[in-house]
Design a protein around this motif. Sequence first.
Motif, PDB file in Angstrom:
ATOM      1  N   ALA A 189     -26.390 -36.787   9.313  1.00  0.00           N
ATOM      2  CA  ALA A 189     -27.693 -37.462   9.242  1.00  0.00           C
ATOM      3  C   ALA A 189     -27.931 -38.312  10.488  1.00  0.00           C
ATOM      4  N   ALA A 190     -26.880 -38.924  11.009  1.00  0.00           N
ATOM      5  CA  ALA A 190     -27.015 -39.725  12.241  1.00  0.00           C
ATOM      6  C   ALA A 190     -27.379 -38.827  13.417  1.00  0.00           C
ATOM      7  N   ALA A 191     -26.747 -37.660  13.491  1.00  0.00           N
ATOM      8  CA  ALA A 191     -27.041 -36.717  14.576  1.00  0.00           C
ATOM      9  C   ALA A 191     -28.501 -36.268  14.506  1.00  0.00           C
ATOM     10  N   VAL A 192     -28.988 -35.985  13.307  1.00  0.00           N
ATOM     11  CA  VAL A 192     -30.375 -35.559  13.118  1.00  0.00           C
ATOM     12  C   VAL A 192     -31.333 -36.687  13.498  1.00  0.00           C
ATOM     13  N   ALA A 193     -30.986 -37.915  13.121  1.00  0.00           N
ATOM     14  CA  ALA A 193     -31.827 -39.064  13.462  1.00  0.00           C
ATOM     15  C   ALA A 193     -31.964 -39.227  14.976  1.00  0.00           C
ATOM     16  N   VAL A 194     -30.860 -39.012  15.698  1.00  0.00           N
ATOM     17  CA  VAL A 194     -30.888 -39.139  17.161  1.00  0.00           C
ATOM     18  C   VAL A 194     -31.660 -37.981  17.792  1.00  0.00           C
ATOM     19  N   LEU A 195     -31.405 -36.757  17.322  1.00  0.00           N
ATOM     20  CA  LEU A 195     -32.080 -35.593  17.894  1.00  0.00           C
ATOM     21  C   LEU A 195     -33.590 -35.664  17.711  1.00  0.00           C
ATOM     22  N   THR A 196     -34.025 -36.103  16.539  1.00  0.00           N
ATOM     23  CA  THR A 196     -35.457 -36.071  16.220  1.00  0.00           C
ATOM     24  C   THR A 196     -36.151 -37.404  16.477  1.00  0.00           C
TER      25      THR A 196
END
Length: 297
Positions: A189-196
């Motif tokens: 979820a952290a990776a998705v938050a950073v990517l988007t």
Amino acid sequence: MVGHEHPATKGITMYVVTGATGSLGRLVVRQLLDRVPADQVAAVVRDKDKAADLAARGVELRVADYDDPASLRGAFAAGDRVLFISGNEVGRRAAQHQAVVDAAKDAGVALLAYTSVLGGPKADFDLARDHQYTEQAIIDAGVPHTFLRNGWYTEVYTESLGQVLERGALVGSAGRGRVASAARADYAAAAVAVLTGEGHENKAYELSGDVAWDLDEYAAEVSRQSGKEITYRSVTPEEHREILTAAGLPEPVVALLLDIDGAIARGLLAGTSGELSRLIGRPTTPLSDSVAAALRS
């Protein structure tokens, strides 16, 4: 890559996940698909067949191998926002990771988010060295980046719960060292938050669970939920080495496990910065929830 015109030429942002058929990669792709259209998601994989389910959902597959720099030239395109998931072959990762960084730089990606290790340059255990090398390679390449310095996954422990229940004990040389673990899905979820999201360029996040626990507490939680008495047997590193070797584990794996328990004993995986829960906008998954999920499965 399939098709004649890359989406980047149409001004469409592509979200790219390397190692997309691994445990973390699959979770990231799944969560990305909840946030953005499938035709904006690309999965970098070694084996197309293993990613057939992703292709069926409309995800673009890009076939590449960390060990084959030429193949990586087709993995990225200008403007891509990339999650670079570290390889799992300790000792070979420096060259593999350099090849990924070079390909990302040459392609002109908009962001390279890398799954690093808690503590970054300050981490003094063996497992951290490849990550430190990679962070420096990314900085030297001048690519816009985010370092996701992931702490311990709770699954490191819960995935071997069957053996622990069978033996009635877990053995380790971490002493009373504490682990601020989080579920793999939390790190995804952290990776998705950073990517988007916006404003994450050239930042490093120290990511860990909200609560640190020790192995006595873990054993007590497993006992409580399973109804079976589980104990934590704390041993010296020397005794631990003998036990792991007797169990038939190869020397590199034994060395790695001892190194990690030593890092835990020194408090290097106990930090609770709160950065993970802030990035994902919710508390991290409690240890009790992860144990319950493992017992159900």
